[in-house]
Design an enzyme around this catalytic site. Structure first.
Site, PDB file in Angstrom:
ATOM      1  N   ASP A 109      -1.218  -9.031 -10.186  1.00 47.98           N
ATOM      2  CA  ASP A 109      -1.098  -7.658  -9.706  1.00 47.98           C
ATOM      3  C   ASP A 109      -1.226  -6.660 -10.859  1.00 47.98           C
ATOM      4  O   ASP A 109      -0.620  -6.830 -11.923  1.00 47.98           O
ATOM      5  CB  ASP A 109       0.261  -7.450  -9.028  1.00 47.98           C
ATOM      6  CG  ASP A 109       0.313  -8.028  -7.626  1.00 47.98           C
ATOM      7  OD1 ASP A 109      -0.744  -8.392  -7.094  1.00 47.98           O
ATOM      8  OD2 ASP A 109       1.429  -8.116  -7.079  1.00 47.98           O
TER       9      ASP A 109
ATOM     10  N   GLY B 209       0.458 -11.696  -4.837  1.00 49.43           N
ATOM     11  CA  GLY B 209      -0.191 -12.484  -3.794  1.00 49.43           C
ATOM     12  C   GLY B 209       0.852 -12.890  -2.771  1.00 49.43           C
ATOM     13  O   GLY B 209       1.960 -13.322  -3.135  1.00 49.43           O
ATOM     14  N   LYS B 210       0.537 -12.736  -1.491  1.00 52.35           N
ATOM     15  CA  LYS B 210       1.537 -12.984  -0.461  1.00 52.35           C
ATOM     16  C   LYS B 210       2.108 -14.397  -0.537  1.00 52.35           C
ATOM     17  O   LYS B 210       3.309 -14.608  -0.403  1.00 52.35           O
ATOM     18  CB  LYS B 210       0.953 -12.709   0.925  1.00 52.35           C
ATOM     19  CG  LYS B 210       0.752 -11.232   1.193  1.00 52.35           C
ATOM     20  CD  LYS B 210       0.322 -10.984   2.619  1.00 52.35           C
ATOM     21  CE  LYS B 210       0.253  -9.482   2.879  1.00 52.35           C
ATOM     22  NZ  LYS B 210       1.580  -8.828   2.745  1.00 52.35           N
TER      23      LYS B 210
ATOM     24  N   ASN C 287       4.117  -7.332  10.694  1.00 53.65           N
ATOM     25  CA  ASN C 287       4.760  -6.022  10.698  1.00 53.65           C
ATOM     26  C   ASN C 287       4.125  -5.202  11.811  1.00 53.65           C
ATOM     27  O   ASN C 287       3.265  -5.696  12.558  1.00 53.65           O
ATOM     28  CB  ASN C 287       4.679  -5.340   9.332  1.00 53.65           C
ATOM     29  CG  ASN C 287       3.256  -5.007   8.900  1.00 53.65           C
ATOM     30  OD1 ASN C 287       2.327  -4.912   9.712  1.00 53.65           O
ATOM     31  ND2 ASN C 287       3.062  -4.810   7.604  1.00 53.65           N
TER      32      ASN C 287
ATOM     33  N   LEU D  81       9.843  -4.029  11.032  1.00 56.88           N
ATOM     34  CA  LEU D  81       9.624  -2.601  11.297  1.00 56.88           C
ATOM     35  C   LEU D  81      10.094  -1.717  10.149  1.00 56.88           C
ATOM     36  O   LEU D  81      10.463  -0.565  10.348  1.00 56.88           O
ATOM     37  CB  LEU D  81      10.339  -2.211  12.595  1.00 56.88           C
ATOM     38  CG  LEU D  81       9.888  -2.972  13.848  1.00 56.88           C
ATOM     39  CD1 LEU D  81      10.847  -2.715  15.005  1.00 56.88           C
ATOM     40  CD2 LEU D  81       8.457  -2.594  14.230  1.00 56.88           C
TER      41      LEU D  81
ATOM     42  N   SER E   7      11.973   0.379   7.668  1.00 51.25           N
ATOM     43  CA  SER E   7      13.289   1.013   7.622  1.00 51.25           C
ATOM     44  C   SER E   7      14.011   0.994   8.964  1.00 51.25           C
ATOM     45  O   SER E   7      15.210   1.283   9.036  1.00 51.25           O
ATOM     46  CB  SER E   7      13.152   2.465   7.142  1.00 51.25           C
ATOM     47  OG  SER E   7      12.356   3.211   8.049  1.00 51.25           O
TER      48      SER E   7
ATOM     49  N   ASP F 179       7.096 -10.039   2.227  1.00 50.62           N
ATOM     50  CA  ASP F 179       7.040 -11.392   1.678  1.00 50.62           C
ATOM     51  C   ASP F 179       8.450 -11.921   1.413  1.00 50.62           C
ATOM     52  O   ASP F 179       8.737 -13.098   1.646  1.00 50.62           O
ATOM     53  CB  ASP F 179       6.229 -11.414   0.385  1.00 50.62           C
ATOM     54  CG  ASP F 179       4.782 -11.004   0.600  1.00 50.62           C
ATOM     55  OD1 ASP F 179       4.267 -11.216   1.716  1.00 50.62           O
ATOM     56  OD2 ASP F 179       4.170 -10.468  -0.342  1.00 50.62           O
TER      57      ASP F 179
ATOM     58  N   GLY G 179       8.380  -4.140  -8.409  1.00 48.10           N
ATOM     59  CA  GLY G 179       7.552  -5.326  -8.467  1.00 48.10           C
ATOM     60  C   GLY G 179       7.569  -6.106  -7.168  1.00 48.10           C
ATOM     61  O   GLY G 179       8.237  -5.740  -6.193  1.00 48.10           O
TER      62      GLY G 179
END
Length: 321
Positions: free
Chosen positions: A14, A39-40, A183, A229, A231, A268, A305
């Site tokens: 990243d 990376g997920k 999501n 969802l 917050s 993640d 991060g």
């Protein structure tokens, strides 16, 4: 090494810029730069391990500094790597984070796009020996489908984080998931792509429970859907015939009250922690796993991060809180 959680997915190096506001088209703005792992798939593997589950990460890496970074950090965090060697460069991600913790991300798939069906099939024993197999959609869809199919054949709980929203998927792939975790943006995209329901992502959280549950049931007949969802919290929808120890087929769990600094990787964090909790106590009611994952994800937003922000926080820690 046997692992209770096996994560199949992506690793990226990243490149992150933190700025007052997200850049508009044509704008040049100043920001503070940093770089690190992401990376997920890798984020979720780190989360699962730090949440207490023995973990293996199945991925593809280039023969370059990014690949060396992945190997070194996995060893440091104490989880195993099953990495396919690729002639492509290790994946990369460009991330902008604003002063409110919101982010935009662009990825360069590189080696992630080369993770092969053959390599995953060679991990049959690893997948069959797990308690939970978790995958996302930053790797080829046919490879993810092969991994979930092998796990399903062995009676292993399968979890699919259908992210990112614009990634290809199929209804067959979704049906291989015991638990689907989009999501609101990903959920809306899946509805439009696979069941012809047009729902604006911004409206998902405001839907009443019965309507949202009905949409989930159209998407996957027998599986559980967990819609994160942000917050607002989490919405859970079970098939009537499989409530996973819960008292009702659908419900909401509110978000944790935290001091948000950076939401990068929060989804993640939720997925990795959810799988770790299931793997460590599969007989517990599903709501317990969701609550723990919510706590874990909330804590991850209090640091900057993605992978590096995952807390060392286990279900036992949550019980003793």
């Amino acid at each position: 090494m046997s692992s209770s959680v096996v994560v199949v997915g992506s690793f990226n190096v990243d490149h992150v810029w933190r700025c007052e506001s997200l850049p508009a088209p044509g704008a040049t703005i100043a920001g503070r730069y940093s770089t690190g792992p992401g990376g997920k798939g890798f984020n979720q593997a780190v989360a699962a391990r730090r949440a207490g589950a023995p973990t293996t990460f199945v991925c593809a890496l280039g023969d370059d500094p990014g690949g060396a970074m992945a190997r070194g950090l996995a060893a440091q965090d104490g989880f195993a790597l099953a990495a396919e060697a690729s002639t492509e460069p290790t994946g990369t991600g460009g991330i902008y984070v604003d002063s409110r913790g919101r982010n935009t991300i662009v990825i360069g798939p590189g080696a992630n796009a080369a993770l092969s069906v053959d390599f995953v099939q060679a991990q049959r024993a690893l997948l069959a020996g797990a308690k939970v197999v978790l995958a996302q959609l930053e790797s080829p869809v046919e490879t993810i489908e092969a991994a979930l199919a092998l796990a399903r054949q062995a009676g292993v709980t399968t979890v699919l984080n259908a992210a990112p929203a614009d990634a290809p998927s199929s209804i067959g792939l979704l049906k291989l998931a015991d638990v689907l975790t989009p999501n609101e943006t990903e959920f809306a995209a899946l509805l439009g792509r696979h069941v012809g329901e047009r729902v604006d992502a911004d409206d998902v959280a405001a839907l009443d429970g019965a309507s949202l549950h009905a949409l989930c049931r159209k998407l996957v007949g027998n599986g559980t859907v967990v819609v994160t969802l942000g917050s607002v919290g989490v919405f859970v929808s079970h098939a009537e015939e499989n409530l996973r120890g819960d008292a009702q087929p659908y419900y909401r769990v509110g978000a944790e009250q935290v001091q948000v600094l950076d939401t990068t990787g929060a989804g993640d964090a939720f997925n990795g922690a959810l799988c770790a909790s299931i793997a460590q106590d599969g007989e517990a009611a599903f709501i317990r796993h969701v609550r723990f994952a919510n706590q874990f994800a909330g804590r991850s937003t209090e640091k900057e991060g993605a992978a590096v922000a995952m807390p060392h926080f286990t279900p036992d820690d949550a019980e003793n809180k």
